[in-house]
Design an enzyme around this catalytic site. Structure first.
Site, short mmCIF file in Angstrom:
data_model
loop_
_atom_site.label_atom_id
_atom_site.label_comp_id
_atom_site.label_asym_id
_atom_site.label_seq_id
_atom_site.Cartn_x
_atom_site.Cartn_y
_atom_site.Cartn_z
N GLY A 117 0.69 -1.21 -0.07
CA GLY A 117 -0.08 -0.16 -0.03
C GLY A 117 0.71 1.07 -0.02
O GLY A 117 0.13 2.40 -0.30
N ARG A 118 1.85 0.96 0.48
CA ARG A 118 3.02 2.18 0.36
C ARG A 118 4.30 1.86 0.00
O ARG A 118 5.44 2.51 0.37
CB ARG A 118 3.16 3.03 1.71
CG ARG A 118 3.32 1.93 2.74
CD ARG A 118 3.73 3.00 4.05
NE ARG A 118 3.92 1.84 5.08
CZ ARG A 118 4.31 2.29 6.18
NH1 ARG A 118 4.76 3.61 6.36
NH2 ARG A 118 4.45 1.42 7.22
N ARG A 201 14.64 -0.51 0.88
CA ARG A 201 14.77 -1.70 1.58
C ARG A 201 15.56 -2.66 0.69
O ARG A 201 15.06 -2.68 -0.37
CB ARG A 201 13.44 -2.11 1.97
CG ARG A 201 13.47 -3.15 2.92
CD ARG A 201 12.42 -3.65 3.92
NE ARG A 201 11.13 -3.99 3.22
CZ ARG A 201 10.07 -3.96 3.95
NH1 ARG A 201 9.83 -3.92 5.12
NH2 ARG A 201 9.17 -4.19 3.22
N ARG A 208 5.95 -13.38 1.28
CA ARG A 208 5.38 -13.40 2.78
C ARG A 208 4.45 -14.65 2.89
O ARG A 208 3.85 -15.22 1.90
CB ARG A 208 4.42 -11.96 3.03
CG ARG A 208 5.45 -11.05 2.92
CD ARG A 208 4.51 -9.75 2.37
NE ARG A 208 5.03 -8.67 1.90
CZ ARG A 208 5.57 -7.65 2.83
NH1 ARG A 208 5.26 -7.72 4.18
NH2 ARG A 208 6.39 -6.53 2.34
N ASP A 277 1.31 -11.33 7.22
CA ASP A 277 1.92 -10.49 6.00
C ASP A 277 3.30 -9.97 6.38
O ASP A 277 4.10 -9.30 5.50
CB ASP A 277 1.03 -9.40 5.51
CG ASP A 277 0.59 -8.59 6.85
OD1 ASP A 277 0.06 -9.30 7.76
OD2 ASP A 277 0.97 -7.33 6.88
P1 AMP Z 1 2.43 -2.84 8.02
O1 AMP Z 1 1.76 -2.76 9.37
O2 AMP Z 1 3.57 -1.78 7.82
O3 AMP Z 1 2.89 -4.11 7.67
O4 AMP Z 1 1.07 -2.68 6.82
C1 AMP Z 1 0.10 -3.56 6.97
C2 AMP Z 1 -0.54 -2.94 5.44
O5 AMP Z 1 -1.28 -1.81 5.45
C3 AMP Z 1 0.15 -2.98 4.28
O6 AMP Z 1 -0.68 -3.69 3.32
C4 AMP Z 1 0.69 -1.78 3.95
O7 AMP Z 1 0.84 -1.51 2.69
C5 AMP Z 1 -0.43 -1.00 4.34
N1 AMP Z 1 -0.20 0.33 4.88
C6 AMP Z 1 0.48 0.56 5.85
N2 AMP Z 1 0.77 2.08 5.98
C7 AMP Z 1 0.17 2.47 4.88
C8 AMP Z 1 0.17 4.00 4.30
N3 AMP Z 1 0.77 5.00 4.98
N4 AMP Z 1 -0.48 4.10 3.19
C9 AMP Z 1 -1.15 2.88 2.55
N5 AMP Z 1 -0.95 1.63 3.08
C10 AMP Z 1 -0.44 1.36 4.30
MG MG Z 2 3.76 -5.30 6.66
#
Ligand code: AMP
Ligand code: MG
Length: 522
Positions: A117-118, A201, A208, A277
């Protein structure tokens, strides 16, 4: 390893960018030599898109040694053009940017679509030793997987991931690495308005457990099979020669996760968000969010502000890793059934594979504890002796890292006991244990000198202590002062060396400095 042919798209795509970097170095060409094997997989595995350009990129840091080991010129990476690439304002030659699709269990609840998502995968590079690595930008703008997120990252979490992942690597734990960090010149809105940043990274891959779950949830058996074969070719090429390759893939992932959990526990690491994930197929530590290191030993230690029930507490991590690989086994069942002959046979095979987790973890943990305690041989009493120390540490609030580091001195003789003793509220409790420890060590003919030396390689002097990490982040965010960040990185790059000039990094937080909560900041 055999892979499909590398990219044919070699155009250097220039994205609109009025913004200049303040890095006035020459615009040397940046050569990544990207290959794009993931982008050769079926189109439903990802979404093709470029990062979203940012206003005014500025370099924070390039990991010079890591860049070199990947065949990337660190000077070119730090140049104006390099920084534009790291900020997503320019697409490197040979890159085919994609956002990867995946699903995952978050805090035990299944989300059928998460995905990058980012983050955007720029491509793969092949390192010095022939190993393949993903280069990914994190915080590079929205993608079709962003849900309600802004696709961005704040400077604090970017620096935290930089510091902690590099520390983990220096500590000898499999992990993704930090290649670079840039600030975007834009603000991101979290609880407050914060400076935006992008993290680059390096990972053995971004596969995953949740990637497999994505296809399983869609009953996309072709997708599952393709993904499993890709994972085997990339991470476990020997499994392709096994009679049942996908079962062998599962066995390998389970073995890596069991070993990784033992490694985390040996250094007091708490990941904080062990969702499926965030569980890597390669066995690397990945997705550093509200991670932190335990100070006073307590298996119930939790830092993450959103982990109210302690699901991902320090001592719970092996159990959760087992839960996560169980989800992988479930996802793989249809393709294990194809090679096992029936669904029943697949379930039996998966259960057999999963049963190996605990003994492998326990064996790795005991090996790790023996190393930490200076034992060169194996004796029946070792596990109980180690548990007994840990329990005494818990009751006495002893700092995990410092206790073991000072035990290295204590291994040199009772005269050196003072350092460890003072870490226990009741020093007699340490004395009682130390008597038994010394009786055990006397069974070995090894010299004290040799033992001390070996123990210093198993028990770090420096870990990323939370208050020091927090101080480095605060200096960068509030004063644009990156000196504490640089100094912390320096200390953590050689965690097993005593450095008297850096002693303040080795001691636990004073009560008023203690950081009890961390935030994922997404
Ligand atoms: P994480 O907790 O960083 O492992 O992210 C969990 C999910 O949320 C993943 O699909 C990320 O891509 C999405 N995600 C986290 N932060 C953001 C953000 N600021 N914008 C869009 N997607 C996000
Ligand atoms: Mg993640």
């Amino acid at each position: 390893m055999s892979f499909p042919d590398a990219a044919s798209l070699n155009s250097l795509t220039e994205l609109s960018s009025e913004a200049a970097t303040d890095s006035n170095r020459s615009a040397a060409p940046v050569h990544f030599g990207f290959q794009n094997t993931y982008a050769r997989l079926p189109e439903r595995f990802f979404s093709r898109l470029a990062p979203t350009p940012v206003a005014a990129p500025q370099l924070v840091k390039v990991n010079v040694e890591l860049a070199r080991s990947l065949g990337i010129d660190p000077d070119a990476l730090s140049s104006t053009v390099g920084v534009e690439i790291l900020a997503g304002n320019k697409i490197a030659e040979s890159s085919e940017p994609i956002a990867l699709a995946y699903a995952g269990h978050q805090y035990g609840y299944f989300v059928p679509q998460l995905g990058d998502g980012r983050a955007i995968l720029l491509g793969e590079v092949v390192g010095e030793g022939g190993e393949r690595y993903d280069i990914q930008l994190k915080g590079s703008g929205p993608t079709p997987f962003s849900r309600r997120g802004d696709g961005r990252a704040a400077l604090g979490p970017v620096l935290r991931e930089y510091i902690v992942s590099e520390a983990m690597s220096a500590l000898g734990v499999p992990t993704t690495r930090a290649l670079a960090a840039v600030i975007t010149g834009e603000r991101v809105l979290r609880e407050t308005v914060l400076p935006g940043a992008i993290f680059t990274r390096v990972a053995a891959s971004h596969l995953r457990v949740g990637t497999f779950q994505y296809f399983a949830a869609r009953q996309d058996i072709d997708g599952l099979r393709t993904l499993a074969n890709y994972a085997i070719a990339r991470h476990y090429p020997d499994a392709s020669k096994a009679a049942r390759p996908i079962r062998a893939l599962l066995d390998n992932v389970i073995a890596r996760q069991a070993k990784l959990m033992a490694q985390w526990l040996m250094i007091g690491f708490v990941h904080g968000v062990m969702n499926t994930d965030n569980t890597s197929i390669s066995g690397e530590t990945i997705d550093y969010g509200p991670c932190a290191f335990m100070e006073a030993y307590d298996p119930a230690t939790v830092f993450s502000s959103i982990d109210a029930n302690g699901r991902y507490a320090y001592g719970n991590q092996p159990r959760i890793a087992h839960w996560n690989v169980t989800r992988l086994a479930e996802a793989l069942l249809p393709v294990i059934a194809e090679e096992a002959g029936s669904e029943e046979a697949a379930v039996a095979a998966a259960n057999e594979a999963l049963a190996a987790f605990e003994p492998q973890f326990e064996a790795a943990r005991l090996t790790g504890l023996r190393r930490k305690l200076g034992m060169f041989t194996e004796s029946e009493e070792d596990a109980a002796l180690a548990e007994n120390l840990l329990e005494r540490m818990r009751v006495n609030g002893a700092d995990f890292t410092l206790t073991f580091r000072r035990l290295c001195d204590a291994a040199g003789g009772v005269k050196n006991d003072a350092g460890v003793r003072e870490l226990f509220t009741d020093s007699d409790s340490y004395d009682a244990w130390a008597t038994k420890w010394r009786q055990r060590l006397e069974k070995e003919s090894i010299t004290a000198e040799k033992r001390v030396e070996a123990m210093r390689k198993a028990n770090p002097a420096f870990i990323p202590r939370n208050h020091m990490v927090e101080a480095a982040l605060n200096a960068a965010i509030s004063r644009q002062d990156f000196h504490p960040f640089e100094e912390l990185l320096d200390v953590l790059s050689r965690p097993y060396e005593d450095r008297s000039d850096m002693a303040r990094y080795s001691v636990p937080a004073k009560p008023e400095e203690r950081v009890c909560q961390t935030f994922c900041g997404t």
